[in-house]
Design an enzyme around this catalytic site. Structure first.
Site, PDB file in Angstrom:
ATOM      1  N   ASN A  50       0.858  -1.185   0.000  1.00  0.00           N
ATOM      2  CA  ASN A  50       0.000   0.000   0.000  1.00  0.00           C
ATOM      3  C   ASN A  50       0.895   1.236   0.000  1.00  0.00           C
ATOM      4  O   ASN A  50       1.487   1.587   1.016  1.00  0.00           O
ATOM      5  CB  ASN A  50      -0.898  -0.011   1.243  1.00  0.00           C
ATOM      6  CG  ASN A  50      -1.786   1.219   1.338  1.00  0.00           C
ATOM      7  OD1 ASN A  50      -1.900   1.988   0.388  1.00  0.00           O
ATOM      8  ND2 ASN A  50      -2.411   1.411   2.478  1.00  0.00           N
ATOM      9  N   LYS A 103       0.014   4.261  -0.278  1.00  0.00           N
ATOM     10  CA  LYS A 103      -0.652   5.420   0.335  1.00  0.00           C
ATOM     11  C   LYS A 103      -0.466   6.653  -0.567  1.00  0.00           C
ATOM     12  O   LYS A 103      -0.446   6.530  -1.788  1.00  0.00           O
ATOM     13  CB  LYS A 103      -0.159   5.627   1.760  1.00  0.00           C
ATOM     14  CG  LYS A 103      -0.346   4.372   2.622  1.00  0.00           C
ATOM     15  CD  LYS A 103      -0.070   4.599   4.071  1.00  0.00           C
ATOM     16  CE  LYS A 103      -0.296   3.310   4.846  1.00  0.00           C
ATOM     17  NZ  LYS A 103      -0.113   3.482   6.298  1.00  0.00           N
ATOM     18  N   HIS A 135      -9.449   0.760   5.420  1.00  0.00           N
ATOM     19  CA  HIS A 135      -8.167   0.997   6.090  1.00  0.00           C
ATOM     20  C   HIS A 135      -8.387   1.938   7.267  1.00  0.00           C
ATOM     21  O   HIS A 135      -9.228   2.828   7.218  1.00  0.00           O
ATOM     22  CB  HIS A 135      -7.167   1.599   5.101  1.00  0.00           C
ATOM     23  CG  HIS A 135      -5.757   1.617   5.611  1.00  0.00           C
ATOM     24  ND1 HIS A 135      -5.314   2.553   6.506  1.00  0.00           N
ATOM     25  CD2 HIS A 135      -4.707   0.788   5.364  1.00  0.00           C
ATOM     26  CE1 HIS A 135      -4.038   2.326   6.782  1.00  0.00           C
ATOM     27  NE2 HIS A 135      -3.646   1.262   6.102  1.00  0.00           N
ATOM     28  N   GLU A 159      -6.905   4.423   8.298  1.00  0.00           N
ATOM     29  CA  GLU A 159      -6.783   5.843   7.972  1.00  0.00           C
ATOM     30  C   GLU A 159      -8.059   6.365   7.332  1.00  0.00           C
ATOM     31  O   GLU A 159      -8.403   7.544   7.497  1.00  0.00           O
ATOM     32  CB  GLU A 159      -5.563   6.049   7.064  1.00  0.00           C
ATOM     33  CG  GLU A 159      -4.255   5.821   7.803  1.00  0.00           C
ATOM     34  CD  GLU A 159      -3.069   5.537   6.905  1.00  0.00           C
ATOM     35  OE1 GLU A 159      -1.997   5.246   7.450  1.00  0.00           O
ATOM     36  OE2 GLU A 159      -3.225   5.583   5.659  1.00  0.00           O
ATOM     37  N   GLU A 165      -4.967  -5.056  10.785  1.00  0.00           N
ATOM     38  CA  GLU A 165      -3.977  -4.008  11.007  1.00  0.00           C
ATOM     39  C   GLU A 165      -4.290  -3.281  12.310  1.00  0.00           C
ATOM     40  O   GLU A 165      -5.126  -2.371  12.325  1.00  0.00           O
ATOM     41  CB  GLU A 165      -3.982  -2.999   9.855  1.00  0.00           C
ATOM     42  CG  GLU A 165      -3.489  -3.547   8.539  1.00  0.00           C
ATOM     43  CD  GLU A 165      -3.132  -2.429   7.568  1.00  0.00           C
ATOM     44  OE1 GLU A 165      -1.987  -2.387   7.139  1.00  0.00           O
ATOM     45  OE2 GLU A 165      -3.981  -1.592   7.283  1.00  0.00           O
ATOM     46  N   GLY A 190       2.657   2.353  10.897  1.00  0.00           N
ATOM     47  CA  GLY A 190       3.607   3.444  10.750  1.00  0.00           C
ATOM     48  C   GLY A 190       4.346   3.834  12.015  1.00  0.00           C
ATOM     49  O   GLY A 190       5.084   4.814  12.017  1.00  0.00           O
ATOM     50  N   SER A 210       3.506  -2.024  10.381  1.00  0.00           N
ATOM     51  CA  SER A 210       4.956  -2.007  10.584  1.00  0.00           C
ATOM     52  C   SER A 210       5.613  -3.339  10.232  1.00  0.00           C
ATOM     53  O   SER A 210       6.532  -3.801  10.910  1.00  0.00           O
ATOM     54  CB  SER A 210       5.295  -1.603  12.032  1.00  0.00           C
ATOM     55  OG  SER A 210       4.890  -0.280  12.286  1.00  0.00           O
TER      56      SER A 210
END
Length: 253
Positions: free
Chosen positions: A12, A14, A99, A101, A169, A175, A215
């Site tokens: 991904n 992003k 996701h 985010e 996730e 991250g 991560s």
């Protein structure tokens, strides 16, 4: 890892990548030889502006591409949105939906995620449905309950192993460089498989690829990929480095 399931490693990107970064995909393709192709599937989810160009650049490599999101709508007056059909037209095989985010920054609910997953399936894309708990939810002992609820609310009825991928996730690991323990991942993936069994039936659920994301990097990939019910990885930052992305793929193989 589930022996009967061919693992998938999806990158991904992003909101990263200009045309110059197509060279990264080309480098991944060069390293994706016959032995690795036989052992693991690869996909890259670039920003929408690169999708068609990347799909074209990867012709013959057997590396799939995917969208990072899609609209629940098929067309219409939805400025700025991208439909699943448009992604398919640009060569996509997958579409990431839900996701963290998107859930956090755009307020997407389980119902929204489910509608997007259904739209992806209608366009013959395979949705990668993302689920995961926050740090506060884990510390409160609610991680399993939260993720099970996300599965129940986000996964389309009637999905099969061929039409669905689920990615766990943990929000607090994305991250940050932090990862849950192998035991935590094993517990969560087993719970996800069981919850999918309730929703889709055990036969269908047994073949759904369950990816771990958060991560993932070459230094921890082998340990994570050897956990039961982990059938690959959804990779963020490491997918922007061909060497790292390929190392994670080799860990799956």
């Amino acid at each position: 890892m589930t022996r009967s399931i061919k693992p998938l490693v999806a990158g991904n990107w992003k909101m990263n990548g200009l045309r110059a970064e197509l060279a990264i995909a080309a480098e991944v393709a060069r390293g994706y030889g016959a032995e690795l192709r036989h052992a693991v599937d690869l996909a890259i989810c670039p920003p929408a502006t690169l999708h068609f160009a990347m799909t074209a650049a990867l012709i013959g490599s057997r590396i799939a591409t995917g969208g990072q999101d899609c609209s629940a709508q098929s067309s219409g007056a939805f400025t700025g949105e991208i439909s699943a059909g448009m992604l398919s037209d640009a060569g996509a095989t997958y579409a990431i939906v839900g996701h963290s985010e998107r859930r956090t920054l755009h307020g997407e609910t389980n119902a929204t995620v489910k509608a997007k997953a259904e739209a992806a399936q209608k366009a013959l894309l395979v949705p990668i449905v993302c689920v995961g708990e926050t740090q506060a939810e884990r510390e409160a002992g609610k991680a399993l309950a939260v993720v099970k609820k996300q599965i129940r609310g986000s996964v389309p009825e009637g999905s099969t192993a061929a039409t669905l991928v689920v990615a766990y996730e943990p929000v607090w690991a994305i991250g940050t460089g932090l990862t849950p323990t192998a035991a935590d991942v094993a517990e969560m993936h087993a719970a996800i498989r069981a919850e999918l069994g309730k929703a889709l039936g055990k036969a269908a659920a047994s073949g759904v690829r369950l990816l771990y994301g958060g991560s993932v990097k070459p230094s921890n990939a082998a340990e994570l990929m050897n956990v039961a019910h982990v059938d690959g990885a959804l990779v963020g930052g490491a997918s922007l480095k061909a060497e790292d992305f390929l190392a994670i793929a080799k860990a799956c193989a």
